[in-house]
Design a protein around this motif. Structure first.
Motif, PDB file in Angstrom:
ATOM      1  N   LYS A   1      -8.233  -5.265  -1.431  1.00  0.00           N
ATOM      2  CA  LYS A   1      -6.748  -5.694  -1.681  1.00  0.00           C
ATOM      3  C   LYS A   1      -6.398  -4.648  -0.660  1.00  0.00           C
ATOM      4  O   LYS A   1      -5.701  -3.491  -0.814  1.00  0.00           O
ATOM      5  CB  LYS A   1      -7.120  -5.851  -3.230  1.00  0.00           C
ATOM      6  CG  LYS A   1      -7.558  -5.868  -3.959  1.00  0.00           C
ATOM      7  CD  LYS A   1      -7.320  -7.846  -4.106  1.00  0.00           C
ATOM      8  CE  LYS A   1      -8.549  -8.042  -4.463  1.00  0.00           C
ATOM      9  NZ  LYS A   1     -10.006  -7.667  -4.569  1.00  0.00           N
ATOM     10  N   ASP A   2      -5.566  -5.665   0.095  1.00  0.00           N
ATOM     11  CA  ASP A   2      -4.310  -4.813   0.456  1.00  0.00           C
ATOM     12  C   ASP A   2      -2.646  -5.260   0.624  1.00  0.00           C
ATOM     13  O   ASP A   2      -2.789  -6.475   0.415  1.00  0.00           O
ATOM     14  CB  ASP A   2      -4.549  -5.160   2.257  1.00  0.00           C
ATOM     15  CG  ASP A   2      -4.856  -6.673   1.914  1.00  0.00           C
ATOM     16  OD1 ASP A   2      -3.942  -7.620   2.911  1.00  0.00           O
ATOM     17  OD2 ASP A   2      -6.181  -7.116   2.315  1.00  0.00           O
ATOM     18  N   LYS A   3      -2.254  -4.376  -0.374  1.00  0.00           N
ATOM     19  CA  LYS A   3      -0.354  -5.073  -0.906  1.00  0.00           C
ATOM     20  C   LYS A   3       0.151  -4.365   0.276  1.00  0.00           C
ATOM     21  O   LYS A   3       1.610  -4.935   0.056  1.00  0.00           O
ATOM     22  CB  LYS A   3      -0.582  -3.698  -1.492  1.00  0.00           C
ATOM     23  CG  LYS A   3      -1.975  -3.981  -2.844  1.00  0.00           C
ATOM     24  CD  LYS A   3      -1.592  -2.819  -3.699  1.00  0.00           C
ATOM     25  CE  LYS A   3      -2.637  -3.070  -4.979  1.00  0.00           C
ATOM     26  NZ  LYS A   3      -2.792  -1.773  -5.608  1.00  0.00           N
ATOM     27  N   SER A   4       0.713  -3.923   1.876  1.00  0.00           N
ATOM     28  CA  SER A   4       1.512  -4.224   2.578  1.00  0.00           C
ATOM     29  C   SER A   4       0.988  -4.540   4.454  1.00  0.00           C
ATOM     30  O   SER A   4      -0.474  -4.389   3.895  1.00  0.00           O
ATOM     31  CB  SER A   4       1.535  -2.939   2.805  1.00  0.00           C
ATOM     32  OG  SER A   4       0.823  -1.916   2.868  1.00  0.00           O
TER      33      SER A   4
ATOM     34  N   GLU B   1      -1.689  -1.645   4.771  1.00  0.00           N
ATOM     35  CA  GLU B   1      -2.855  -1.802   4.634  1.00  0.00           C
ATOM     36  C   GLU B   1      -3.872  -2.389   4.843  1.00  0.00           C
ATOM     37  O   GLU B   1      -4.948  -2.695   5.991  1.00  0.00           O
ATOM     38  CB  GLU B   1      -2.911  -1.865   3.123  1.00  0.00           C
ATOM     39  CG  GLU B   1      -2.234  -0.227   2.309  1.00  0.00           C
ATOM     40  CD  GLU B   1      -2.342  -0.961   0.927  1.00  0.00           C
ATOM     41  OE1 GLU B   1      -2.979  -1.848   0.264  1.00  0.00           O
ATOM     42  OE2 GLU B   1      -1.645   0.011   0.373  1.00  0.00           O
TER      43      GLU B   1
ATOM     44  N   CYS C   1      -7.734  -0.097  -5.288  1.00  0.00           N
ATOM     45  CA  CYS C   1      -8.047  -1.170  -4.464  1.00  0.00           C
ATOM     46  C   CYS C   1      -9.987  -2.110  -5.043  1.00  0.00           C
ATOM     47  O   CYS C   1      -9.901  -2.417  -3.592  1.00  0.00           O
ATOM     48  CB  CYS C   1      -7.863  -0.776  -2.685  1.00  0.00           C
ATOM     49  SG  CYS C   1      -6.356  -0.278  -3.188  1.00  0.00           S
TER      50      CYS C   1
END
Length: 336
Positions: free
Chosen positions: A138-141, A144, A213
């Motif tokens: 998971k990339d939240k930004s 990332e 993540c």
């Protein structure tokens, strides 16, 4: 006016395409991606063999001509025909050479095919790992996302580094565009660059797990794919560092030499001045097959008969680059 139905036209196109792939040109293009005519294909494949065996072929041809010259002056150089010593010796050599040549060729082909299967597994593993990392992590930004894409580029760098490692070549600019400048200089200082790349990818996955993540099951699955990369690397190193014992090549060359010294004594009685030409053909046939075996038993180099490692690496690079370019805009396309 007669019109060709669309289905018939499609079938004809498929037949023509299949015929084209079965030609020298088509098979070579499918194998290496190069577009050459049939004559260029033959020259490309033979040019690595002929220079090595040419001195031996020239020697055997000259020796055959020498025997013809002596026979022309009625010099007794052969055993009486009723004795049959030379004939029996040649028949015995035929059996021994045939068995040894078959063993030599089959062993070399087994090594070549095993190497090709390993690189095929590498392609599938890189694809699976690239898709797994892209979807599971998971990339939240935006930062990332950039880090994840950098790891995917490192995944592309692994087969290239593996190719250079198997060829005993240092890290070069092929890898510079796939990692940061600091990583590139660090990679140039290590002895085993593919292992270092896998270590970086493992560190990234562990960090994502610690940041929640990834869950433990996803982490385990991705680590298993990384383990598969190392297993494939080890399999290729086993092929590279365990060559076929040299005694087989030495024994085969010795038997061919003795065979080519005896054979003209039998041929000259009927062929006279054609003996040298026939000896050139016989020696070329035997030695070229043996030389092909010598090439393909170590299939990681640059010879025309080796594996097209550059093409395979480019395939993996294109697959991952396409994943990076297309996936962000179509991540929810399955919902449409």
């Amino acid at each position: 006016m007669n019109f060709i139905k669309p289905n018939n036209a499609l079938e004809q196109c498929k037949r023509l395409l299949n015929k084209a792939r079965n030609t020298f040109k088509g098979k070579h293009h499918l194998y290496t991606g190069e577009t050459l005519n049939w004559f260029q294909v033959i020259l490309r494949l033979e040019r690595t063999v002929i220079p090595v065996i040419f001195p031996w072929v020239l020697f055997c041809s000259g020796y055959g001509f020498f025997i013809s010259l002596i026979h022309h002056f009625d010099t007794e150089i052969v055993f009486p025909e009723k004795n049959g010593v030379i004939t029996n010796a040649i028949l015995s050599f035929n059996v021994g050479l045939t068995l040894l040549l078959v063993f030599r060729t089959n062993t070399a082909h087994d090594r070549f095919w095993e190497a090709r299967k390993l690189w095929g597994r590498l392609v599938n593993t890189v694809r699976n790992l690239a898709q797994g990392i892209y979807i599971v992590v998971k990339d939240k930004s935006h930062q990332e996302r950039v880090e994840k894409e950098a790891i995917l580029k490192l995944l592309v760098a692994f087969p290239i580094a593996m190719k250079l490692h198997l060829r005993a070549e240092p890290v070069d600019k092929q890898l510079a565009s796939l990692m940061s400048e600091n990583q590139y200089f660090q990679l140039k200082s290590v002895r085993h660059s593919p292992l270092q790349i896998v270590f970086w990818i493992r560190g990234y996955l562990q960090h994502q797990y610690e940041c929640n993540c990834l869950n433990i099951y996803q982490l385990t699955a991705l680590h298993a794919l990384l383990d598969e990369l190392i297993n494939i690397l080890g399999g290729c190193e086993r092929i590279l560092k365990t060559p076929l014992p040299l005694i087989y090549s030495i024994k085969f060359r010795l038997l061919v030499l003795i065979y080519c010294l005896i054979l003209p004594l039998e041929l000259v009685k009927n062929l006279t001045w054609w003996t040298g030409l026939i000896m050139a053909f016989v020696s070329f046939t035997l030695l070229s097959i043996e030389q092909i075996g010598s090439e393909i038993e170590e299939p990681f180099g640059y010879d025309a008969n080796d594996l097209p490692l550059d093409v395979i690496c480019n395939t993996m690079r294109q697959n991952v680059e396409e994943l990076i370019a297309v996936a962000p805009s179509s991540s929810c396309s399955w919902r449409d």
